[in-house]
Scaffold this motif. Structure first.
Motif, PDB file in Angstrom:
ATOM      1  N   PRO A   1      -5.730   3.201  -3.239  1.00  0.00           N
ATOM      2  CA  PRO A   1      -5.210   1.840  -3.387  1.00  0.00           C
ATOM      3  C   PRO A   1      -6.274   0.788  -3.065  1.00  0.00           C
ATOM      4  N   VAL A   2      -6.417  -0.194  -3.954  1.00  0.00           N
ATOM      5  CA  VAL A   2      -7.405  -1.259  -3.795  1.00  0.00           C
ATOM      6  C   VAL A   2      -6.650  -2.575  -3.589  1.00  0.00           C
ATOM      7  N   LYS A   3      -6.898  -3.225  -2.469  1.00  0.00           N
ATOM      8  CA  LYS A   3      -6.191  -4.465  -2.165  1.00  0.00           C
ATOM      9  C   LYS A   3      -6.930  -5.657  -2.771  1.00  0.00           C
TER      10      LYS A   3
ATOM     11  N   LEU B   1       2.566  13.422 -12.727  1.00  0.00           N
ATOM     12  CA  LEU B   1       3.021  12.274 -13.514  1.00  0.00           C
ATOM     13  C   LEU B   1       1.822  11.631 -14.218  1.00  0.00           C
ATOM     14  N   ASP B   2       1.927  11.414 -15.518  1.00  0.00           N
ATOM     15  CA  ASP B   2       0.859  10.789 -16.282  1.00  0.00           C
ATOM     16  C   ASP B   2       0.610   9.354 -15.790  1.00  0.00           C
ATOM     17  N   PHE B   3      -0.653   8.984 -15.654  1.00  0.00           N
ATOM     18  CA  PHE B   3      -1.000   7.667 -15.106  1.00  0.00           C
ATOM     19  C   PHE B   3      -0.374   6.547 -15.928  1.00  0.00           C
ATOM     20  N   LYS B   4      -0.451   6.649 -17.245  1.00  0.00           N
ATOM     21  CA  LYS B   4       0.070   5.574 -18.095  1.00  0.00           C
ATOM     22  C   LYS B   4       1.600   5.495 -18.013  1.00  0.00           C
ATOM     23  N   GLU B   5       2.228   6.637 -17.886  1.00  0.00           N
ATOM     24  CA  GLU B   5       3.683   6.641 -17.705  1.00  0.00           C
ATOM     25  C   GLU B   5       4.038   5.986 -16.377  1.00  0.00           C
ATOM     26  N   ALA B   6       3.244   6.277 -15.359  1.00  0.00           N
ATOM     27  CA  ALA B   6       3.476   5.674 -14.038  1.00  0.00           C
ATOM     28  C   ALA B   6       3.295   4.155 -14.101  1.00  0.00           C
ATOM     29  N   ALA B   7       2.299   3.723 -14.861  1.00  0.00           N
ATOM     30  CA  ALA B   7       2.071   2.285 -15.015  1.00  0.00           C
ATOM     31  C   ALA B   7       3.267   1.622 -15.680  1.00  0.00           C
ATOM     32  N   MET B   8       3.780   2.231 -16.732  1.00  0.00           N
ATOM     33  CA  MET B   8       4.938   1.671 -17.435  1.00  0.00           C
ATOM     34  C   MET B   8       6.174   1.653 -16.536  1.00  0.00           C
ATOM     35  N   LYS B   9       6.254   2.623 -15.652  1.00  0.00           N
ATOM     36  CA  LYS B   9       7.429   2.749 -14.783  1.00  0.00           C
ATOM     37  C   LYS B   9       7.360   1.846 -13.556  1.00  0.00           C
ATOM     38  N   TYR B  10       6.159   1.682 -12.968  1.00  0.00           N
ATOM     39  CA  TYR B  10       6.070   1.027 -11.667  1.00  0.00           C
ATOM     40  C   TYR B  10       5.278  -0.288 -11.636  1.00  0.00           C
TER      41      TYR B  10
ATOM     42  N   GLU C   1       0.837  -1.205   0.000  1.00  0.00           N
ATOM     43  CA  GLU C   1       0.000   0.000   0.000  1.00  0.00           C
ATOM     44  C   GLU C   1       0.868   1.248   0.000  1.00  0.00           C
ATOM     45  N   GLU C   2       2.022   1.148   0.671  1.00  0.00           N
ATOM     46  CA  GLU C   2       2.926   2.310   0.726  1.00  0.00           C
ATOM     47  C   GLU C   2       3.408   2.693  -0.683  1.00  0.00           C
ATOM     48  N   GLU C   3       3.771   1.670  -1.472  1.00  0.00           N
ATOM     49  CA  GLU C   3       4.190   1.940  -2.852  1.00  0.00           C
ATOM     50  C   GLU C   3       3.055   2.595  -3.643  1.00  0.00           C
ATOM     51  N   ALA C   4       1.846   2.069  -3.463  1.00  0.00           N
ATOM     52  CA  ALA C   4       0.702   2.602  -4.194  1.00  0.00           C
ATOM     53  C   ALA C   4       0.437   4.058  -3.818  1.00  0.00           C
ATOM     54  N   GLN C   5       0.533   4.373  -2.518  1.00  0.00           N
ATOM     55  CA  GLN C   5       0.303   5.743  -2.061  1.00  0.00           C
ATOM     56  C   GLN C   5       1.365   6.691  -2.622  1.00  0.00           C
ATOM     57  N   LYS C   6       2.613   6.219  -2.657  1.00  0.00           N
ATOM     58  CA  LYS C   6       3.703   7.035  -3.182  1.00  0.00           C
ATOM     59  C   LYS C   6       3.474   7.353  -4.659  1.00  0.00           C
ATOM     60  N   ILE C   7       3.058   6.344  -5.430  1.00  0.00           N
ATOM     61  CA  ILE C   7       2.807   6.539  -6.866  1.00  0.00           C
ATOM     62  C   ILE C   7       1.609   7.471  -7.059  1.00  0.00           C
TER      63      ILE C   7
ATOM     64  N   TYR D   1      -1.705  -4.399  -4.550  1.00  0.00           N
ATOM     65  CA  TYR D   1      -2.459  -3.149  -4.434  1.00  0.00           C
ATOM     66  C   TYR D   1      -2.565  -2.482  -5.803  1.00  0.00           C
ATOM     67  N   HIS D   2      -3.772  -2.064  -6.143  1.00  0.00           N
ATOM     68  CA  HIS D   2      -4.040  -1.466  -7.445  1.00  0.00           C
ATOM     69  C   HIS D   2      -4.404   0.003  -7.301  1.00  0.00           C
ATOM     70  N   LEU D   3      -3.924   0.794  -8.249  1.00  0.00           N
ATOM     71  CA  LEU D   3      -4.472   2.120  -8.498  1.00  0.00           C
ATOM     72  C   LEU D   3      -5.241   1.986  -9.807  1.00  0.00           C
ATOM     73  N   ILE D   4      -6.499   2.401  -9.795  1.00  0.00           N
ATOM     74  CA  ILE D   4      -7.355   2.231 -10.975  1.00  0.00           C
ATOM     75  C   ILE D   4      -7.700   3.592 -11.555  1.00  0.00           C
ATOM     76  N   GLN D   5      -7.540   3.710 -12.850  1.00  0.00           N
ATOM     77  CA  GLN D   5      -7.973   4.915 -13.563  1.00  0.00           C
ATOM     78  C   GLN D   5      -9.119   4.501 -14.489  1.00  0.00           C
ATOM     79  N   LEU D   6     -10.310   4.989 -14.207  1.00  0.00           N
ATOM     80  CA  LEU D   6     -11.464   4.638 -15.033  1.00  0.00           C
ATOM     81  C   LEU D   6     -11.551   5.587 -16.227  1.00  0.00           C
ATOM     82  N   GLU D   7     -11.519   5.023 -17.420  1.00  0.00           N
ATOM     83  CA  GLU D   7     -11.625   5.838 -18.624  1.00  0.00           C
ATOM     84  C   GLU D   7     -13.080   6.038 -19.033  1.00  0.00           C
ATOM     85  N   ASN D   8     -13.847   4.964 -18.965  1.00  0.00           N
ATOM     86  CA  ASN D   8     -15.231   5.066 -19.438  1.00  0.00           C
ATOM     87  C   ASN D   8     -16.056   3.962 -18.801  1.00  0.00           C
ATOM     88  N   ILE D   9     -17.339   4.212 -18.650  1.00  0.00           N
ATOM     89  CA  ILE D   9     -18.260   3.183 -18.182  1.00  0.00           C
ATOM     90  C   ILE D   9     -19.522   3.261 -19.025  1.00  0.00           C
TER      91      ILE D   9
END
Length: 246
Positions: A187-189, A139-148, A125-131, A194-202
């Protein structure tokens, strides 16, 4: 297209169409025989079949009682299949019938609720909170995903594409479908981390438009009409011919 002769065995031609038919009968394994070597193997098989046919004739196998019985049984089976096909081929459906079926069976053509989302997966969770903090700071979400992110989706910027309920683990699904487009979750366990979720569309659940559902509706209608015809024909023939079930 020319139906080229590939071989001649005992005066009988083996043609390109024979090779094609053999390939078709192989089904999913046909791709293994597309090379020149594979084609040669199949031609050799066709040649062997013709050699066996010539030898069978030379031995007079066609006159054996077992062979005649086998031919009779096969002929009966083919005639039954032909009669069934001829019966069912009489069934068709007009556009008006298909539209009426669609209107009367709307519940069959519903589309489930769908979400399109990206995510970042980490171990703690600590890593997720830091990101999450880095993303809030620009920081762009997709760039963060590619990095972390440790998920294979990281190479696509964390993209999970489109998914419906039941395709993701419950905790992830509950979070994703409760978000608003553009939002990023806390962060979602889950069992994976732990996940960070970015919702694009529903997309809400709904009913497919007729044009999109037309082919599917026609297949359902044809199936219904065929079943009705089958049962009707069964009753008609049962009354015409003697049937004893023991």
């Amino acid at each position: 297209m020319e139906n080229k002769i590939l071989a001649i065995v005992d005066g009988r031609e083996i043609k390109q169409s024979d090779l094609f038919n053999l390939l078709q009968s192989i089904g999913q394994n046909a791709a293994s025989f597309q090379s020149a070597q594979g084609q040669k193997q199949l031609i050799d098989e066709l040649v062997m079949q013709e050699l066996l046919y010539s030898d069978a004739l030379a031995q007079g196998l066609q006159n054996e009682e077992a062979y005649k019985n086998a031919v009779e049984e096969m002929s009966k089976t083919i005639l039954k299949q032909y009669a069934m096909k001829k019966l069912l081929d009489t069934i068709d459906a007009t556009d008006d019938e298909v539209k009426e079926y669609y209107d009367n069976h709307a519940s069959m053509f519903t589309t489930p609720e769908k979400a399109v989302a990206n995510h970042i997966l980490v171990d703690t969770e600590e890593e997720a909170q830091k990101i999450a903090t880095e993303i809030k700071n620009g920081l762009d979400f997709k760039e963060a995903a590619m990095k972390y992110s440790s998920c294979p989706s990281s190479s696509q910027g964390g993209s999970l594409g489109e998914f419906t309920r039941g395709q993701m683990v419950p905790e992830f699904e509950e979070a994703a479908f409760s978000m608003t487009p553009g939002a990023i979750s806390e962060p979602v366990k889950t069992q994976f981390g732990y996940h960070l979720i970015q919702l694009e569309n529903i997309q809400a659940a709904g009913t497919m438009p007729f044009e999109a559902a037309k082919a599917q509706a026609k297949e359902h209608l044809l199936l219904t009409k065929r079943q009705a015809l089958y049962l009707s024909k069964r009753e008609e023939l049962g009354n015409r011919y003697t049937v004893e079930i023991k």
